[in-house]
Write an enzyme that holds these catalytic residues in place. Structure first.
Site, PDB file in Angstrom:
ATOM      1  N   SER A  80       0.765  -1.084  -0.045  1.00 49.12           N
ATOM      2  CA  SER A  80       0.078   0.139  -0.065  1.00 49.12           C
ATOM      3  C   SER A  80       0.790   1.386  -0.056  1.00 49.12           C
ATOM      4  O   SER A  80       1.972   1.393   0.608  1.00 49.12           O
ATOM      5  CB  SER A  80      -0.902  -0.088   1.321  1.00 49.12           C
ATOM      6  N   ARG A 135     -28.259 -11.005 -43.626  1.00 47.95           N
ATOM      7  CA  ARG A 135     -26.895 -10.343 -43.139  1.00 47.95           C
ATOM      8  C   ARG A 135     -27.417  -9.589 -42.160  1.00 47.95           C
ATOM      9  O   ARG A 135     -28.422  -8.744 -41.886  1.00 47.95           O
ATOM     10  CB  ARG A 135     -26.284  -9.409 -44.486  1.00 47.95           C
TER      11      ARG A 135
END
Length: 445
Positions: A276, A315
């Site tokens: 940290s 399509r």
């Protein structure tokens, strides 16, 4: 092309081999391979002259494609194959021009190229899955008898072993390996059906040409068009999401067992690993967190797969374009999750002493079912259940041990039958579980 954004999650934790498979170079290269195979098959079938076919094959190389021009023209056309074909045609001698892409439609080339790329991607995922599975198999084997508290609803339930816990993950990975093989095989299918799926422009040799192209590309063949039938694509993407979800379940287990109050496992250590910026004591489970993040993203992306399947008529009108964005990301995330989960498993620190210590927490109530089953033969199951339930309430109120409370609550003749039960003797058959998982895993290999 415009600058590409940096994707930090897969940039940090992704798989380089998968990134190469999904790269711009491989994408364009897959289209060139399909165009070359089409020309070869048509030359052999007499659809085009064999010298022309040979010239097209020689021209179908990356050196003849200017990516900058390709993408600029694609932005105008909407699809990349017309600009690609124009560049290929320009690379041909004058006498061979006008025969590139003969009878084909854009989606024929792109879908066949997609099949090539995702077949390779599936192969890489299989390698990564095997690596993760072997690491989990090793944990299951080594810790088959390492006793740990089994937890349901996040609370201690009954004793189990860490190896049996890992066996559950290994069984899931074996099933995922079978799913991946099925999806990979199904998607590795050629697409050559022309403008509306009728193959009309390919002429009388359509079936012969299609089958030969499939053979040249080492893909499966089919005589049923799949321009808008995207179930194979959705299945592959769904398997990618499933893989990340399995990895996340494993990673979540590691995060939870790493909690300060539990501390039964830990990711690999190292200087500043998981550190940290403000709390010097921290060693966060960073790889597990990355896996969970990749899975959360993949799960959200996977919802688009079912929208892709809505394409209508012959399509798609927008649904197909969603694949271009979603599929590479899903494969990338799955690869990253598998590779990172393997790293977690291989570097995992396991603390049996902490596991054993935690079994004695909560006044040893993890043995409540064991005592209930022991008393059920004498008292009946329901009476034994209620008695142990009341004993557990008293233990939590006073801090007394469960055995002592039970002996105090029972009549003398029953109290004498309450022996000292230990977690080691109430874990079922962990080696049977581990052996079964290993067998299933090996059978899928």
């Amino acid at each position: 092309m415009s600058p590409q954004r940096f994707e930090m999650l897969v940039g940090l934790y992704g798989d380089h081999a998968m990134a190469a498979i999904l790269s711009e170079e491989e994408l364009i290269g897959s289209w060139l391979r399909v165009e070359a195979a089409l020309a070869t098959a048509q030359g052999e079938a007499g659809v085009i002259d064999q010298d022309t076919a040979a010239a097209i094959v020689r021209a179908s190389v990356p050196e003849n494609i200017d990516p900058g021009r390709l993408w600029l023209e694609t932005r105008n056309v909407g699809y990349p194959i017309l600009p690609l074909v124009r560049q290929l045609d320009e690379a041909l001698p004058e006498e061979h021009r006008g025969r590139v892409h003969y009878g084909a439609t854009t989606q024929d080339i792109m879908d066949s190229g997609l099949a090539l790329q995702l077949e390779a991607a599936g192969g890489r995922l299989a390698e990564l899955l095997t690596g993760f599975g072997e690491a989990v198999a090793a944990l299951a084997t080594v810790h088959a008898d390492t006793v740990i508290a089994g937890r349901t609803h996040a609370l201690q339930a009954v004793p189990t072993t860490f190896g049996a816990k890992m066996a559950g993950y290994l069984g899931e990975l074996a099933r995922n390996r079978a799913r991946l093989a099925t999806a990979r095989d199904a998607l590795a299918t050629v697409s050559l059906f022309g403008a509306g799926g009728t193959s009309a422009a390919y002429g009388e040799q359509a079936v012969k040409v299609r089958r030969r192209v499939a053979e040249l590309l080492e893909l499966r063949t089919t005589d049923v068009p799949w321009h808008v039938a995207r179930d194979r694509v959705a299945e592959f993407g769904s398997v990618c999401a499933l893989l990340t979800a399995t990895c996340a379940r494993f990673a979540r287990e590691i995060v939870d067992l790493s909690r300060t109050e539990i501390a039964e496992v830990s990711e690999a250590g190292g200087h500043l690993r998981g550190a940290s910026s403000t709390m010097p004591q921290k060693a966060n489970p960073i790889e597990s967190e990355a896996v969970i993040g990749m899975a959360a993203t993949a799960g959200a992306l996977s919802s688009a797969l079912y929208r892709i399947m809505e394409a209508g008529h012959e399509r798609a009108a927008g649904e197909w374009q969603a694949e271009w964005q979603v599929l590479p990301q899903l494969a990338d995330l799955a690869a990253g999750a598998l590779a990172t989960a393997r790293s977690v498993a291989e570097g995992l620190q396991v603390f049996p002493e902490a596991m054993r210590r935690n079994l004695d927490a909560d006044s040893g109530l993890v043995m409540a079912e064991a005592y209930m089953i022991g008393l059920a033969g004498r008292l009946g199951r329901e009476h034994a259940h209620d008695l142990v339930y009341e004993a557990a309430r008293r233990c939590r109120a006073t801090g007394e041990g469960l055995r002592a409370v039970l002996r105090d609550m029972l009549p003398p003749e029953a109290a004498d039958a309450v022996g000292e039960l230990t977690p080691e003797h109430y874990v079922g058959n962990p080696r049977t579980t581990v052996d079964a998982a290993l067998s299933e895993w090996r059978a899928q290999g």
